[in-house]
Design a protein around this motif. Structure first.
Motif, short mmCIF file in Angstrom:
data_model
loop_
_atom_site.label_atom_id
_atom_site.label_comp_id
_atom_site.label_asym_id
_atom_site.label_seq_id
_atom_site.Cartn_x
_atom_site.Cartn_y
_atom_site.Cartn_z
N SER A 66 17.97 -2.12 5.63
CA SER A 66 17.31 -2.06 6.94
C SER A 66 15.91 -2.66 6.87
N LYS A 67 15.29 -2.85 8.02
CA LYS A 67 13.93 -3.38 8.08
C LYS A 67 12.95 -2.43 7.41
N ILE A 68 13.12 -1.13 7.66
CA ILE A 68 12.22 -0.15 7.04
C ILE A 68 12.35 -0.22 5.52
N HIS A 88 11.51 9.83 7.76
CA HIS A 88 12.69 9.08 8.19
C HIS A 88 13.77 9.28 7.13
N GLU A 89 15.02 9.37 7.55
CA GLU A 89 16.10 9.70 6.62
C GLU A 89 16.15 8.77 5.42
N SER A 147 6.39 6.22 9.24
CA SER A 147 7.68 5.78 8.73
C SER A 147 7.83 4.26 8.76
N CYS A 148 7.57 3.66 9.92
CA CYS A 148 7.83 2.22 10.09
C CYS A 148 6.56 1.38 10.18
N VAL A 171 14.20 13.91 8.98
CA VAL A 171 14.88 15.01 8.31
C VAL A 171 14.00 16.25 8.46
N ASP A 172 14.54 17.26 9.13
CA ASP A 172 13.82 18.51 9.32
C ASP A 172 14.75 19.68 9.01
N GLU A 173 14.32 20.88 9.40
CA GLU A 173 15.11 22.07 9.07
C GLU A 173 16.48 22.08 9.74
#
Length: 219
Positions: free
Chosen positions: A194-196, A148-149, A37-38, A68-70
């Motif tokens: 954001s940084k991401i 990641h969201e 992710s990052c 994000v998961d179930e």
């Protein structure tokens, strides 16, 4: 001498200064994974460790709380992305498209029939033709779980633009198709700040892939 953020020994020889301003010896890359992710190197000292999904995907602890998961409210995320797209004129998108989370990258690639390499999302379009008119159109969106969201939203925006093209019978070359859909990802990242998002945007502009990268620059 400045100290390594992982082993705390003086920085000598080859070393890395990452986008998050962490500094560490280059040798640590040989035995420590990076977060998908990052892109931070996963270590107790920098990310407080991390998690492994299906023995192939690595996510740091700092990003884990945002995956994000179930258990996530995917419908709320979908509604938020639709709202962003509506604002720039992408309208009349169905509100009840099934969003299916896929745990393994290989499963996603199999669903895509191996059309491309490192994909994170896929849109399936089924329809019947009555005369020359499409009727009973159905869509399904598959997205890699545990993103990641903000990355999940970007992938979802990309896939919703595929739906838009299908719905409006817009046929483009592969590079223009993926380039147009990447404008959805760009919209999400631009708004997030954001940084991401900054790093993901930079990666999109530097991507040399003839379809996803060059197509995005053209669009």
């Amino acid at each position: 001498l400045e100290k390594c953020d992982i082993c705390y020994l003086p920085i000598e020889g080859k070393y890395i200064v990452d986008s998050w301003e962490n500094i560490y010896h280059e040798k640590h890359l040989s035995h420590l994974p990076s977060c998908e992710s990052c892109n931070r190197i996963i270590s107790k000292e920098i990310t407080n460790g991390g998690y492994k999904i299906n023995q192939k995907r690595d996510i740091c602890t700092l990003c884990w709380d945002y995956v994000v998961d179930e258990k996530s409210n995917v419908q709320a995320i979908y509604d938020d992305v639709i709202k962003k797209l509506n604002y720039v004129g992408i309208v009349d998108i169905p509100k009840n498209i099934p969003i299916i989370l896929v745990n393994k990258k290989n499963d996603l690639k199999r669903l895509s029939k191996g059309n491309h390499g490192n994909i994170h999302g896929l849109t399936k379009h089924e329809f019947e033709v009555l005369g020359k008119k499409k009727v009973a159109q159905n869509f399904k969106i598959y997205i890699l779980s545990h993103l990641h969201e903000i990355n999940f939203k970007a992938v979802l925006a990309h896939e919703i633009l595929h739906v838009y093209l299908f719905q409006n019978d817009i046929e483009l070359s592969p590079s223009y198709t993926e380039g147009f859909c990447n404008l959805g990802s760009q919209l999400v990242y631009n708004e997030d700040k954001s940084k991401i998002s900054e790093l993901k945007l930079k990666g999109m502009y530097l991507n040399k892939d003839p379809v996803y990268g060059e197509g995005f620059i053209k669009m």
